[in-house]
Design a protein around this motif. Structure first.
Motif, PDB file in Angstrom:
ATOM      1  N   ALA A  93       1.905   5.832  -5.696  1.00 40.22           N
ATOM      2  CA  ALA A  93       1.418   4.464  -5.891  1.00 40.22           C
ATOM      3  C   ALA A  93       0.768   3.967  -4.607  1.00 40.22           C
ATOM      4  CB  ALA A  93       2.572   3.541  -6.281  1.00 40.22           C
ATOM      5  N   LYS A  94      -0.148   3.011  -4.769  1.00 41.90           N
ATOM      6  CA  LYS A  94      -0.820   2.387  -3.635  1.00 41.90           C
ATOM      7  C   LYS A  94      -0.530   0.888  -3.654  1.00 41.90           C
ATOM      8  CE  LYS A  94      -3.399   6.083  -2.624  1.00 41.90           C
ATOM      9  NZ  LYS A  94      -2.513   7.162  -2.915  1.00 41.90           N
ATOM     10  N   PRO A  95      -0.167   0.292  -2.501  1.00 42.61           N
ATOM     11  CA  PRO A  95       0.053  -1.164  -2.481  1.00 42.61           C
ATOM     12  C   PRO A  95      -1.262  -1.905  -2.707  1.00 42.61           C
ATOM     13  CG  PRO A  95       0.352  -0.208  -0.283  1.00 42.61           C
ATOM     14  CD  PRO A  95       0.057   0.918  -1.214  1.00 42.61           C
ATOM     15  N   LEU A  96      -1.231  -2.942  -3.550  1.00 44.00           N
ATOM     16  CA  LEU A  96      -2.427  -3.744  -3.819  1.00 44.00           C
ATOM     17  C   LEU A  96      -2.386  -5.102  -3.148  1.00 44.00           C
ATOM     18  CD1 LEU A  96      -3.097  -3.075  -7.614  1.00 44.00           C
ATOM     19  CD2 LEU A  96      -4.262  -2.093  -5.629  1.00 44.00           C
ATOM     20  N   ASP A  97      -1.197  -5.558  -2.776  1.00 39.94           N
ATOM     21  CA  ASP A  97      -1.063  -6.910  -2.247  1.00 39.94           C
ATOM     22  C   ASP A  97      -0.006  -6.916  -1.156  1.00 39.94           C
ATOM     23  OD1 ASP A  97      -0.900  -9.657  -1.836  1.00 39.94           O
ATOM     24  OD2 ASP A  97       0.171 -10.044  -3.694  1.00 39.94           O
ATOM     25  N   THR A 104       9.874 -12.225  -4.575  1.00 42.54           N
ATOM     26  CA  THR A 104      10.733 -11.387  -5.407  1.00 42.54           C
ATOM     27  C   THR A 104       9.936 -10.371  -6.211  1.00 42.54           C
ATOM     28  OG1 THR A 104      10.668 -12.997  -7.203  1.00 42.54           O
ATOM     29  CG2 THR A 104      12.497 -13.179  -5.596  1.00 42.54           C
ATOM     30  N   TRP A 105       8.653 -10.165  -5.883  1.00 45.90           N
ATOM     31  CA  TRP A 105       7.814  -9.184  -6.563  1.00 45.90           C
ATOM     32  C   TRP A 105       6.746  -8.647  -5.611  1.00 45.90           C
ATOM     33  CZ3 TRP A 105       2.822 -10.983  -6.593  1.00 45.90           C
ATOM     34  CH2 TRP A 105       2.655 -12.364  -6.459  1.00 45.90           C
ATOM     35  N   ARG A 106       6.304  -7.416  -5.893  1.00 49.07           N
ATOM     36  CA  ARG A 106       5.267  -6.751  -5.103  1.00 49.07           C
ATOM     37  C   ARG A 106       4.326  -6.027  -6.058  1.00 49.07           C
ATOM     38  NH1 ARG A 106       9.583  -4.283  -0.774  1.00 49.07           N
ATOM     39  NH2 ARG A 106      10.374  -6.295  -0.088  1.00 49.07           N
TER      40      ARG A 106
END
Length: 121
Positions: A93-97, A104-106
């Motif tokens: 997976a790649k972080p988008l934000d 409480t969310w990513r």
């Protein structure tokens, strides 16, 4: 052992209340709008809930059309955000934000580029 369990499928759309109403008619269930229409939940009897999120500038998907987005993302509930993040990153997976790490969310993209969120339960 799984890293997460499916929390809710979220459909981006121009009018969450209207689309939730449509699916409530199709699937049954109860529409819950607690924040003025920006996010609406559909509690489906005996099944997985659906959620509808306001998306400014929404463009409807074209199907079948491999060059257009399908306009949805998955929310995956986890007990430990940091551990789940390490797990999904290790799987590709790649972080988008980068955003506020105290949330409480990513947000991430799967290896094919579809967005999903890890959400603390």
């Amino acid at each position: 052992m799984a890293l997460a369990k499916l929390g809710v499928v979220v459909l981006d759309c121009p009018d969450p209340r209207a689309l939730a109403g449509f699916y409530a008619e199709v699937l049954g269930g109860t529409v819950e709008d607690e924040d003025g229409g920006e996010w609406v939940d559909l509690k489906v009897p005996g099944g997985q809930s659906l959620a509808f999120q306001a998306a400014p500038g929404f463009t409807a998907p074209q199907w079948p059309a491999p060059d257009h987005s399908q306009q949805f993302h998955l929310d995956l509930t986890v007990e430990d955000l940091d551990a789940a993040e390490a797990g999904v990153l290790a799987l590709g997976a790649k972080p988008l934000d980068a955003g506020d790490r105290s949330r409480t969310w990513r947000v991430y993209a799967d290896p094919a580029g579809h967005p999903f969120c890890l959400c603390a339960c």
